[in-house]
Design a protein around this motif. Structure first.
Motif, PDB file in Angstrom:
ATOM      1  N   GLU A   1       9.225   0.348  10.519  1.00 54.78           N
ATOM      2  CA  GLU A   1      10.134  -0.796  10.648  1.00 54.78           C
ATOM      3  C   GLU A   1       9.392  -2.131  10.615  1.00 54.78           C
ATOM      4  OE1 GLU A   1      13.487  -1.562  10.829  1.00 54.78           O
ATOM      5  OE2 GLU A   1      13.678   0.453  10.001  1.00 54.78           O
ATOM      6  N   HIS A   2       8.243  -2.212  11.298  1.00 56.74           N
ATOM      7  CA  HIS A   2       7.539  -3.496  11.335  1.00 56.74           C
ATOM      8  C   HIS A   2       7.024  -3.874   9.937  1.00 56.74           C
ATOM      9  CE1 HIS A   2       4.143  -0.679  11.807  1.00 56.74           C
ATOM     10  NE2 HIS A   2       3.387  -1.638  11.293  1.00 56.74           N
ATOM     11  N   THR A   3       6.605  -2.867   9.168  1.00 60.13           N
ATOM     12  CA  THR A   3       6.157  -3.132   7.797  1.00 60.13           C
ATOM     13  C   THR A   3       7.336  -3.512   6.922  1.00 60.13           C
ATOM     14  OG1 THR A   3       4.415  -1.489   8.118  1.00 60.13           O
ATOM     15  CG2 THR A   3       4.854  -2.198   5.857  1.00 60.13           C
ATOM     16  N   LYS A   4       8.454  -2.836   7.107  1.00 60.47           N
ATOM     17  CA  LYS A   4       9.672  -3.174   6.365  1.00 60.47           C
ATOM     18  C   LYS A   4      10.045  -4.636   6.600  1.00 60.47           C
ATOM     19  CE  LYS A   4      14.631  -2.134   6.203  1.00 60.47           C
ATOM     20  NZ  LYS A   4      15.736  -1.308   6.765  1.00 60.47           N
ATOM     21  N   GLY A   5       9.982  -5.072   7.857  1.00 58.62           N
ATOM     22  CA  GLY A   5      10.306  -6.461   8.174  1.00 58.62           C
ATOM     23  C   GLY A   5       9.392  -7.445   7.458  1.00 58.62           C
ATOM     24  N   GLN A   6       8.098  -7.128   7.375  1.00 59.01           N
ATOM     25  CA  GLN A   6       7.145  -7.996   6.681  1.00 59.01           C
ATOM     26  C   GLN A   6       7.413  -8.013   5.186  1.00 59.01           C
ATOM     27  OE1 GLN A   6       4.681 -10.103   8.134  1.00 59.01           O
ATOM     28  NE2 GLN A   6       4.937 -10.871   6.033  1.00 59.01           N
ATOM     29  N   ILE A   7       7.744  -6.842   4.629  1.00 54.30           N
ATOM     30  CA  ILE A   7       8.059  -6.766   3.198  1.00 54.30           C
ATOM     31  C   ILE A   7       9.269  -7.632   2.872  1.00 54.30           C
ATOM     32  CG2 ILE A   7       8.972  -5.220   1.402  1.00 54.30           C
ATOM     33  CD1 ILE A   7       7.161  -3.020   2.652  1.00 54.30           C
TER      34      ILE A   7
ATOM     35  N   PHE B   1      22.283  -2.655   2.136  1.00 49.52           N
ATOM     36  CA  PHE B   1      22.404  -1.846   0.928  1.00 49.52           C
ATOM     37  C   PHE B   1      21.105  -1.174   0.479  1.00 49.52           C
ATOM     38  CE2 PHE B   1      25.696  -5.229   0.417  1.00 49.52           C
ATOM     39  CZ  PHE B   1      26.815  -4.410   0.512  1.00 49.52           C
ATOM     40  N   GLY B   2      19.966  -1.646   0.966  1.00 48.01           N
ATOM     41  CA  GLY B   2      18.695  -1.196   0.404  1.00 48.01           C
ATOM     42  C   GLY B   2      17.870  -0.279   1.269  1.00 48.01           C
ATOM     43  N   GLY B   3      18.498   0.365   2.249  1.00 52.34           N
ATOM     44  CA  GLY B   3      17.741   1.188   3.190  1.00 52.34           C
ATOM     45  C   GLY B   3      16.904   2.275   2.534  1.00 52.34           C
ATOM     46  N   MET B   4      17.440   2.892   1.473  1.00 51.95           N
ATOM     47  CA  MET B   4      16.720   4.011   0.842  1.00 51.95           C
ATOM     48  C   MET B   4      15.443   3.568   0.147  1.00 51.95           C
ATOM     49  SD  MET B   4      19.827   6.314  -0.735  1.00 51.95           S
ATOM     50  CE  MET B   4      18.704   7.510  -1.449  1.00 51.95           C
ATOM     51  N   LEU B   5      15.353   2.278  -0.196  1.00 50.49           N
ATOM     52  CA  LEU B   5      14.136   1.786  -0.840  1.00 50.49           C
ATOM     53  C   LEU B   5      12.927   1.868   0.090  1.00 50.49           C
ATOM     54  CD1 LEU B   5      15.619  -1.424  -2.521  1.00 50.49           C
ATOM     55  CD2 LEU B   5      15.134   0.748  -3.652  1.00 50.49           C
ATOM     56  N   PHE B   6      13.200   1.907   1.407  1.00 57.46           N
ATOM     57  CA  PHE B   6      12.132   1.833   2.410  1.00 57.46           C
ATOM     58  C   PHE B   6      11.875   3.175   3.090  1.00 57.46           C
ATOM     59  CE2 PHE B   6      13.922  -2.375   1.925  1.00 57.46           C
ATOM     60  CZ  PHE B   6      12.801  -3.189   1.856  1.00 57.46           C
ATOM     61  N   ALA B   7      12.177   4.261   2.402  1.00 60.24           N
ATOM     62  CA  ALA B   7      11.958   5.588   2.975  1.00 60.24           C
ATOM     63  C   ALA B   7      10.498   5.745   3.408  1.00 60.24           C
ATOM     64  CB  ALA B   7      12.326   6.664   1.956  1.00 60.24           C
ATOM     65  N   ASN B   8      10.315   6.204   4.659  1.00 64.25           N
ATOM     66  CA  ASN B   8       8.992   6.493   5.232  1.00 64.25           C
ATOM     67  C   ASN B   8       8.124   5.259   5.443  1.00 64.25           C
ATOM     68  OD1 ASN B   8       9.561   9.326   5.177  1.00 64.25           O
ATOM     69  ND2 ASN B   8       9.064   9.331   2.981  1.00 64.25           N
ATOM     70  N   ILE B   9       8.737   4.076   5.443  1.00 63.95           N
ATOM     71  CA  ILE B   9       7.996   2.848   5.738  1.00 63.95           C
ATOM     72  C   ILE B   9       8.339   2.413   7.165  1.00 63.95           C
ATOM     73  CG2 ILE B   9       7.744   0.394   5.151  1.00 63.95           C
ATOM     74  CD1 ILE B   9       8.223   1.125   2.244  1.00 63.95           C
TER      75      ILE B   9
ATOM     76  N   GLY C   1       0.785  -1.230   0.000  1.00 66.59           N
ATOM     77  CA  GLY C   1       0.000   0.000   0.000  1.00 66.59           C
ATOM     78  C   GLY C   1       0.816   1.280   0.000  1.00 66.59           C
ATOM     79  N   PHE C   2       2.120   1.164  -0.231  1.00 63.99           N
ATOM     80  CA  PHE C   2       2.980   2.347  -0.243  1.00 63.99           C
ATOM     81  C   PHE C   2       3.340   2.719  -1.675  1.00 63.99           C
ATOM     82  CE2 PHE C   2       3.545   0.547   3.940  1.00 63.99           C
ATOM     83  CZ  PHE C   2       3.577   1.657   4.770  1.00 63.99           C
ATOM     84  N   GLU C   3       3.456   4.018  -1.888  1.00 66.05           N
ATOM     85  CA  GLU C   3       3.927   4.509  -3.180  1.00 66.05           C
ATOM     86  C   GLU C   3       5.437   4.317  -3.259  1.00 66.05           C
ATOM     87  OE1 GLU C   3       3.819   8.654  -5.833  1.00 66.05           O
ATOM     88  OE2 GLU C   3       3.220   8.656  -3.712  1.00 66.05           O
ATOM     89  N   PHE C   4       5.929   3.964  -4.441  1.00 66.98           N
ATOM     90  CA  PHE C   4       7.380   3.899  -4.639  1.00 66.98           C
ATOM     91  C   PHE C   4       7.754   4.913  -5.702  1.00 66.98           C
ATOM     92  CE2 PHE C   4      11.398   2.533  -6.369  1.00 66.98           C
ATOM     93  CZ  PHE C   4      12.118   2.217  -5.221  1.00 66.98           C
ATOM     94  N   LYS C   5       8.583   5.892  -5.300  1.00 63.83           N
ATOM     95  CA  LYS C   5       8.983   6.964  -6.211  1.00 63.83           C
ATOM     96  C   LYS C   5      10.361   6.645  -6.806  1.00 63.83           C
ATOM     97  CE  LYS C   5       6.438  10.446  -3.572  1.00 63.83           C
ATOM     98  NZ  LYS C   5       6.535  11.692  -2.784  1.00 63.83           N
ATOM     99  N   ALA C   6      10.574   7.098  -8.015  1.00 64.17           N
ATOM    100  CA  ALA C   6      11.829   6.813  -8.725  1.00 64.17           C
ATOM    101  C   ALA C   6      13.046   7.262  -7.922  1.00 64.17           C
ATOM    102  CB  ALA C   6      11.826   7.481 -10.090  1.00 64.17           C
ATOM    103  N   GLU C   7      12.921   8.385  -7.197  1.00 61.41           N
ATOM    104  CA  GLU C   7      14.075   8.901  -6.452  1.00 61.41           C
ATOM    105  C   GLU C   7      14.443   8.027  -5.249  1.00 61.41           C
ATOM    106  OE1 GLU C   7      10.536  11.738  -5.506  1.00 61.41           O
ATOM    107  OE2 GLU C   7      11.319  10.633  -7.240  1.00 61.41           O
ATOM    108  N   GLN C   8      13.578   7.081  -4.881  1.00 60.95           N
ATOM    109  CA  GLN C   8      13.931   6.138  -3.812  1.00 60.95           C
ATOM    110  C   GLN C   8      14.917   5.079  -4.293  1.00 60.95           C
ATOM    111  OE1 GLN C   8       9.392   6.029  -2.512  1.00 60.95           O
ATOM    112  NE2 GLN C   8      10.559   4.501  -1.372  1.00 60.95           N
ATOM    113  N   PHE C   9      15.043   4.919  -5.598  1.00 65.83           N
ATOM    114  CA  PHE C   9      15.984   3.926  -6.137  1.00 65.83           C
ATOM    115  C   PHE C   9      17.368   4.567  -6.141  1.00 65.83           C
ATOM    116  CE2 PHE C   9      18.132   1.295  -9.279  1.00 65.83           C
ATOM    117  CZ  PHE C   9      17.633   0.025  -8.991  1.00 65.83           C
ATOM    118  N   PRO C  10      18.297   4.104  -5.303  1.00 68.42           N
ATOM    119  CA  PRO C  10      19.529   4.855  -5.062  1.00 68.42           C
ATOM    120  C   PRO C  10      20.663   4.599  -6.040  1.00 68.42           C
ATOM    121  CG  PRO C  10      19.450   2.953  -3.599  1.00 68.42           C
ATOM    122  CD  PRO C  10      18.156   2.936  -4.401  1.00 68.42           C
TER     123      PRO C  10
END
Length: 257
Positions: free
Chosen positions: A220-226, A210-218, A156-165
């Motif tokens: 932690e608990h949701t990040k873990g599930q993803i 290496f992928g922390g920027m992919l999860f901006a504004n998500i 349910g989160f938007e992924f913006k191009a600038e999140q891809f580092p």
């Protein structure tokens, strides 16, 4: 010596050394391509925690290491106090015709805009100096990153191009940049390098490293599930005999000023 203080430092130097030492190990063959000579002055651009700078030092080189991550540089200094390390951004190096070579392993895919890094590298080299680098090329870890982005959107989160580092160029894209700046490109290679990650948690460790920027504004608990969903969906494809195998694709280039 000027230093560059970047924005948020996503790097965990202890996790890098503990679980991702393969980065430096794969770099040893790049040192062979560099062929350092006794007495040369060489810049290790994106030195991380200093292991390859240490290898260069043992070759009789006067080596200077720079990295944008303060935590990485602190770790490098503690491990190799006899080598000079500084916090600097690859796009804003402070050197002027000082080095016989600029060496860079697993760094330049992080640097935006890439043309500014190539210009800074060119400016740092003596006339006739060489630039030797390896970094992520077109299609690098595409299986992993595509699944992460898919799971972020599914949550349910938007992924913006600038999140891809990352910047993962083709040979044509990168050598064009080098030639625009003034380099004579003498070698360019794009190749598959399936890379074993360490153990059962290898993929999640890689994502966290290496992928922390992919999860901006998500959260932690949701990040873990993803991440758990990513592991479940990729296990059949990338998990072999107790280890994760990342779908690395690399570029190597050599240019002469």
């Amino acid at each position: 010596m000027e230093t560059f203080q970047g924005t948020k430092d996503y790097w965990d130097a202890s996790l890098y050394d503990g679980k991702h030492s393969f980065v430096s190990k794969y770099g040893n063959s790049l040192v062979e391509l560099l062929a350092p000579k006794d007495g040369e002055r060489i810049l290790d651009l994106g030195c991380g925690t200093g292991d390859l700078a240490g290898t260069l030092y043992e070759c009789g080189v006067e080596v200077v290491g720079v990295d944008k991550s303060e935590s990485m540089v602190k770790q490098a200094i503690s491990k190799y106090p006899h080598i000079q390390f500084f916090v600097q951004d690859a796009t804003n190096l402070v050197y002027d015709c000082e080095f016989d070579a600029v060496f860079s392993n697993a760094t330049l895919h992080w640097v935006q805009p890439p043309i500014k890094a190539v210009q800074a590298i060119y400016h740092s080299l003596k006339q006739g100096g060489r630039f030797v680098a390896e970094f992520g090329g077109k299609g690098n870890v595409q299986t992993i990153t595509a699944e992460i982005i898919r799971q972020i959107k599914n949550s349910g989160f938007e992924f913006k191009a600038e999140q891809f580092p990352w910047f993962y160029p083709s040979i044509a894209e990168y050598t064009k940049l080098m030639e625009e700046v003034g380099f004579r490109v003498t070698f360019a290679q794009h190749y598959d390098r399936p890379t074993q990650l360490d153990g059962e948690n290898g993929l999640s460790n890689w994502i966290n490293m290496f992928g922390g920027m992919l999860f901006a504004n998500i959260p932690e608990h949701t990040k873990g599930q993803i991440i758990e969903n990513v592991e479940n969906n990729l296990k059949e494809t990338l998990y072999q005999e107790g280890n994760w195998i990342a779908d690395y694709k690399r570029i190597r280039v050599v240019g002469v000023k």
